[in-house]
Structure formats: C-alpha cells, structure tokens
Design an enzyme around this catalytic site. Structure first.
Site, PDB file in Angstrom:
ATOM      1  N   HIS A   1       0.860  -1.191   0.000  1.00  0.00           N
ATOM      2  CA  HIS A   1       0.000   0.000   0.000  1.00  0.00           C
ATOM      3  C   HIS A   1       0.889   1.231   0.000  1.00  0.00           C
ATOM      4  CE1 HIS A   1      -3.458   2.547   0.764  1.00  0.00           C
ATOM      5  NE2 HIS A   1      -2.637   3.254   1.515  1.00  0.00           N
TER       6      HIS A   1
ATOM      7  N   ASP B   1     -15.059   2.403   7.298  1.00  0.00           N
ATOM      8  CA  ASP B   1     -14.110   3.373   6.747  1.00  0.00           C
ATOM      9  C   ASP B   1     -14.736   4.202   5.630  1.00  0.00           C
ATOM     10  OD1 ASP B   1     -11.408   4.527   6.544  1.00  0.00           O
ATOM     11  OD2 ASP B   1     -11.562   3.723   4.512  1.00  0.00           O
TER      12      ASP B   1
ATOM     13  N   ARG C   1     -14.612  12.575   6.933  1.00  0.00           N
ATOM     14  CA  ARG C   1     -13.327  13.238   7.189  1.00  0.00           C
ATOM     15  C   ARG C   1     -12.952  14.149   6.027  1.00  0.00           C
ATOM     16  NH1 ARG C   1      -9.551   8.589   7.567  1.00  0.00           N
ATOM     17  NH2 ARG C   1      -7.949  10.149   7.923  1.00  0.00           N
TER      18      ARG C   1
ATOM     19  N   SER D   1      -7.612   3.742   9.066  1.00  0.00           N
ATOM     20  CA  SER D   1      -8.337   3.706   7.795  1.00  0.00           C
ATOM     21  C   SER D   1      -7.618   2.793   6.797  1.00  0.00           C
ATOM     22  CB  SER D   1      -8.436   5.142   7.258  1.00  0.00           C
ATOM     23  OG  SER D   1      -8.804   5.157   5.919  1.00  0.00           O
TER      24      SER D   1
ATOM     25  N   LYS E   1      -8.568  -1.636   5.959  1.00  0.00           N
ATOM     26  CA  LYS E   1      -8.870  -2.163   4.619  1.00  0.00           C
ATOM     27  C   LYS E   1      -7.865  -3.241   4.205  1.00  0.00           C
ATOM     28  CE  LYS E   1      -9.076   2.129   3.327  1.00  0.00           C
ATOM     29  NZ  LYS E   1      -9.222   3.463   2.773  1.00  0.00           N
TER      30      LYS E   1
END
Ligand code: URA
Length: 424
Positions: free
Chosen positions: A82, A161, A168, A183, A187
């Site tokens: 990620h 999320d 947000r 967050s 995931k």
C-alpha cells in the site's frame, strides 16, 4: 450509550472504553449515529489523538464492520503493498505483476484518486475494456491462476471506513495519524493478505509532507499490521519530486509498460525493486525481482492480468488531442521539480477529481521531458501538458509557475528511500 458522552470525554482528553468505541463504529456503519456527532468525535480525535489501546480497538472494530477475506486456500503466499499516495506513483502497476512473477499472489484492492494524487483504478481504466469490479470468485480465481489482481474494493470491506473517510474528507479531519493508520490498515487487513509492504511517502506531493510524521505513521501502521497477524514492513520514500516522468492516467500506464519492458525512469525502477525485494522476502520466496523484471516474466503476468479483467494489453492507449509545452525560463541545471505543483497541474488538466463523483480524463496529465539533475537552456521544453480541454491549460501553467528550481550547479543526488521500518 450516548454519543455526546464520547465526544465530551475525548474533547477533554479522556480515554474511550472498548465498549464505547465498538458502539461508535457500529453506529456509524449502520447510520444510527448522525454525521454531525461522528464528525465532532473525529475532530476531537484529531486534536487529542488516541492511546495505543484505543487505536487497536478502533481498528479492530473497523475491520469487523465488514468481512475479512480468507485467502488461505491459495497455493501461493499472499503479499500486498500500500502506498500513501503521490504524484506519478504508478508503482503498483509494475510491482503487482512483478511480485506475482516471483511466485506470490498479490491481492491489490485499490481505490480511486482524490485531489492531486492519482488512484490506481483510474490509471488501469485508461486501458481499453479493463474492468475494476470483480466477484469474490473471480478475484480468488485470478489470484490463483495469474497471481496478480488490481481491483476495486467491495462494499463489505471495512464499510465503517467508507462512512468515516467520506465525513473526514469534508470536515477537515483527514490529517490525523491514528485516523489515517486505522483507515488504511483496516482495509488492508480485511483484504486477507498475509504480508504487507507499506510505501509511506514524504515531501511536497505526499499526504504528510513532514518525514518525521511519515515515520510515525509508518510505525503506527506496522504495529497495527502485526497486531492483526499481517507481517508488515514500511519504506519511507521521497515524494518531493514526481516519481518517474509521467503524471496522468494513460501517461502513467505507458510509463509502467515501458518499465515492465525493461526500460523506464531510474527512480521508478529503484523504488519498485526496493518494494519488490521486501515483498518477496515477506512471502518467503527465493527470487530476485531485478532478474525477473529483466527476464520479461513480469510483462507476461501484466498481459495476463489485464486480459483477465477484460482489457486488451495490445491496444493503443488513448492520446490527448491537445498537447502544449511548458518551457524553461533560464539556462541551468534542474535542481527540483515540485511534486505537488505537478500533481495539481495534472489534476487541473483533467487527470484527477475534486469530488468523489467527478469523472477523470484518461488522457490528461503532465509528461516531464526533463528531471532532477538535467541541464536545460532557456526556452527548452521541460514538460508536455496533455488535455482534452484547452481551456484548462492556463490553470495548469499557473500551478507550475513556481514548480521549477534551476541553478548553476548540479543538485545533490536524491535519496529515494529514507528509511526502512520493520516491526520491533
Ligand atoms: N488513505 C486512506 O485510505 N485513508 C486515509 O485516511 C488516508 C489515505
């Protein structure tokens, strides 16, 4: 339980109990807690932070708000990556097939871009016919057969999320290390991967420009991964200047394909190989990513991965009808091209979206012809600006007006990888 009690407790620096956190995340997911109360608690968290226990409970509750995928039936080891996002960050497009070609299964569930950073799905959708949505069976089948999947996250993956991130985004509560870490990690943990490599960016084009904040975010996420049984390592990488030369959807696909073919800009190759080495090590594979890239096997997996999702890997990529030049104002050596300015220019040309529901242009973007350390003469082309709408060009030029630093002397070499953050 009462949302006001939670808001007041956090506002005044108190610690929320596990029951309160679980109740809040459930209520946000179901819609029982109204947006204004959820937003007030988020703002209190931005100011007061979370303790380690609060963050662990919050993240676990977000994972449990949906399904955690089970990839244990796959014969290959699973490992994903990620990135916290940046300008020209097309690493996933090269890395996913490369690590699959090394023998792993890479279950890359991705999102779309918002603001000046591009999204992996937007890039892949520049390929004719390619589909982001896969059923659970298609996802598992492709992971087993091809080893590489880039696809849209399904609605049951950490749905809390989805609600919290949308709130947000419109309440100025994105920039909080515990909220960002929970967050992202909720995931990735729910995706079912056994291993994870995080590419945490710092510099002007990054979410958190300050390297110290990036490092804290990286440590927090590595800790959360391990707490949930995901073998996680982070690299802290430079996003002060764009990665590679292309920023924009089809332009980035073209640069990724060039890299898979054994070419590509050196910075993109270096960051991709560093991440690939970490992923291969986590997966316990005995493969050399540089050798696999040079062999063409990663390109074979790319073609199979694109074709499996309806794309035509041999089709020409779309091209912009309008291409204008951005030129050097003086003679000298390029010392810096600001990543944020290039990202904003690409976005203004149509490559990105301001709101979630906006469409993006496949062809728009910035293609640099010069980069860090190159000598230029006044009037020489620094970049091409690609768009389908010429009325967008002035705003892109304006974004780039102070992006370029030209000096008489050569710059220091870039330190692309500033730190490696393992689990302690
Ligand atoms: N990306 C995410 O998925 N979540 C954040 O909070 C920030 C970036």
């Amino acid at each position: 339980m009462n949302a006001v009690d939670l808001i007041v407790a956090k506002r005044d620096g108190g610690e929320l109990s596990d029951e309160q956190i679980n109740w809040f995340i459930e209520g946000v997911t179901s819609g029982a807690i109204p947006a204004e109360q959820a937003a007030a608690l988020l703002m209190a968290i931005v100011w007061r932070g979370m303790t380690g226990r609060e963050l662990a409970t919050w993240t676990a509750a977000m994972i449990d708000s949906g399904q955690r995928l089970d990839l244990s039936s796959l014969a290959r080891p699973t490992v994903d990556k990620h990135s916290t996002g940046g300008v020209g960050d097309k690493v996933s497009l090269v890395l996913c097939p490369l690590v699959a070609a090394c023998g792993a299964a890479v279950p890359q569930l991705s999102g779309r871009g918002l603001g000046h950073t591009g999204g992996t799905l937007d890039k892949m959708e520049a390929i004719s016919g390619w589909q982001a949505a896969l059923s659970h069976d298609q996802f598992l089948g492709q992971l087993q057969d091809v080893g590489a999947v880039i696809a849209a996250a399904t609605a049951d993956l950490a749905p809390a999320d989805r609600v919290l991130y949308a709130l947000r985004d419109v309440t100025g509560t994105v920039a909080s290390i515990p909220l960002i870490a929970s967050s992202i990690m909720s995931k990735k943990i729910a995706e079912g991967t056994a291993g994870l490599v995080l590419d945490v960016k710092f510099g002007s084009g990054a979410f958190l420009p300050d390297p110290a904040m990036g490092e804290e975010l990286a440590r927090t996420m590595v800790g959360l991964g391990h707490a949930h049984g995901v073998d996680t390592v982070a690299l802290l990488t430079d996003m002060d200047q764009p990665l590679g030369l292309a920023a924009g959807n089809a332009l980035e696909v073209a640069e990724s394909v060039e890299t898979l073919a054994g070419g590509g800009p050196a910075d993109l190759v270096d960051v991709t190989l560093a991440l690939a080495q970490e992923m291969v090590a986590i997966a316990g594979l005995d493969a050399d990513p540089a050798e696999v890239l040079a062999s063409g096997r990663a390109m074979d997996v790319w073609r199979a991965m694109v074709a499996a999702q309806g794309g035509d890997p041999a089709a020409a990529l779309p091209a912009a009808p309008v291409v204008e030049h951005w030129t050097a104002p003086a003679d000298g050596v390029v010392n810096r091209i600001d990543a944020l300015a290039v990202g904003v220019a690409a976005w203004r040309l149509g490559a990105g979206r301001a709101r979630k529901e906006d469409n993006v242009s496949a062809v728009a973007g910035v293609l640099l012809r010069r980069a860090h350390g190159d000598r230029v003469a006044a009037g020489e082309v620094i970049a091409e600006l690609h768009t389908d709408d010429p009325s967008l060009l002035p705003a892109a030029h304006e974004a780039l007006s102070s992006a370029l630093t030209i000096a008489n002397t050569a710059p220091e070499p870039r330190r692309l990888i500033a730190a490696r953050i393992p689990y302690h």
